[in-house]
Design an enzyme around this catalytic site. Sequence first.
Site, PDB file in Angstrom:
ATOM      1  CE  LYS A 180      -3.460   4.909   1.734  1.00  0.00           C
ATOM      2  NZ  LYS A 180      -2.869   6.077   1.002  1.00  0.00           N
TER       3      LYS A 180
ATOM      4  CD  GLU B 158       9.523  -3.239   5.687  1.00  0.00           C
ATOM      5  OE1 GLU B 158      10.057  -2.571   6.601  1.00  0.00           O
ATOM      6  OE2 GLU B 158       9.471  -2.882   4.514  1.00  0.00           O
TER       7      GLU B 158
ATOM      8  CB  CYS C 213      12.317   0.328   6.549  1.00  0.00           C
ATOM      9  SG  CYS C 213      12.206  -0.861   5.212  1.00  0.00           S
TER      10      CYS C 213
ATOM     11  CD  GLU D 186      12.457   4.194  10.399  1.00  0.00           C
ATOM     12  OE1 GLU D 186      12.848   3.409   9.522  1.00  0.00           O
ATOM     13  OE2 GLU D 186      11.278   4.235  10.800  1.00  0.00           O
TER      14      GLU D 186
END
Length: 479
Positions: A173, A248, A282, A382
């Site tokens: 997906k 992750e 990231c 973040e």
Amino acid sequence: MSKAPLKSYINGEWVLPATSTETVTAINPATEEICAIVAVCGHDDVDKAVQAARAAFDGYAAMPLDDRIALVEKLIAIFERRYDEMVTAISTEMGAPYDLSFNSQAECGPGHLRATVTAARDMEWERKVGADGLIVHEPIGVCVLITPWNWPVNQLATKIGPALVAGCTMILKPSEIAPLSAQLFAEFIDEAGFPKGVFNMVHGTGPAIGNALTSHPEVDMISFTGSTRAGIQIAKSAADTVKRVSQELGGKSANIVFADADLEAAVRRGVLHCFENAGQSCNAPTRMLVEETVYDEAVAIATKVAAAAKLGDPMEKGPHFGPVVSKAHFEKIQGLIQIGIDEGAQLIAGGTGRADGFNRGYYVKPTVFAGVHNKMAIAQEEVFGPVLVMIPFKDEADAVAIANDSPYGLAAYVQTGDLQRARRVARLMRAGGVSVNGAGQDYMAPFGGYKQSGNGREYGEFGLRDFLEVKVINGFYAK
């Protein structure tokens, strides 16, 4: 742009959803124009894809490793032949500038696939243990692969490649925000001639089909890259059937700059690395920790570098940065920049509002805050945009304490002229990967994080092992 919605790929066929008529549009972030229409799958499509993968598993798992590798090598050749198509797709769907798309974003595809093949050939798949036992590595089964929009091909290759080599079957997906690269990757797999049902792709949104995929009783493993918030929900969804979940997730990586570093080079490198991919990585070094004796000098260097940063059209070559991926993400970043201002941080570059010179496109001003302490929201959350915070530290112990004071632990960076110090500090940092003085990440080295940055590791042999079960056959060598 074709007005026809993108089709999913189930059991070797390109198909539209069986019952759902819902579509979503993907937007080119540089032009704010529609670049793709995605036909959203429903639960029945998910079930068909999972059942196709289940039906194909026994045969594909039994295929000799060399034959599976040969198919992946064919996939690599097709990718390389159609490389320019992938570069264009990435720049169109998520705004990565041409040079970044060509040299890094698209290159991750064949790069990771080749590394996986090398790791598979070098790996000890079976070995004797004890007096008469045999350890064997076997494919875990049917896998759900959920990939993000920010480094789309990187994550496709680091999940699909190991799964294919290991002998797993899968349902991908991809992100509905950036579907073009996944569509091309699926075309490459189709052309390579993998058996029907080995690879399946369902387009859709997390709310529409996410839980149907992650809770499906016929799925054995989930590999997810995305936000920590979504990762928590996926882990909960998978828990009832005790699936393996490899994740992750987010990061807020510290970049420690000691006074004995080449300050000009270290600060410049850190600022530009933070801004790369419009800050949408990231592992971006978004917290620059600077020894207080050179802090003011470092702030002056960062101000100069940020002021010189150029933004431009993703389709054009050159050393410029692009837009962020969407209007919603642009607005989220604006909100966090404003929070930094409200918290009293010193804005030394950038700020709120669309970047100067652009009347369309989601271009964020490259932004740097000084006078930041680690309890501020902009030092903990973040941002996932081109926003750097600069934090002073007193000594080595203080630097390590600040660096580790984060819910995340994906990456970390150390800049110093003392290699022994670099090695010592790197061992103390609670992160899955530490880079010293600008060292890069190798395709064979493990990638993944501590704490709320996830679990499991990708790349090379480490990525392969995530898709393998370990079996011991006791008495195998008995006489």
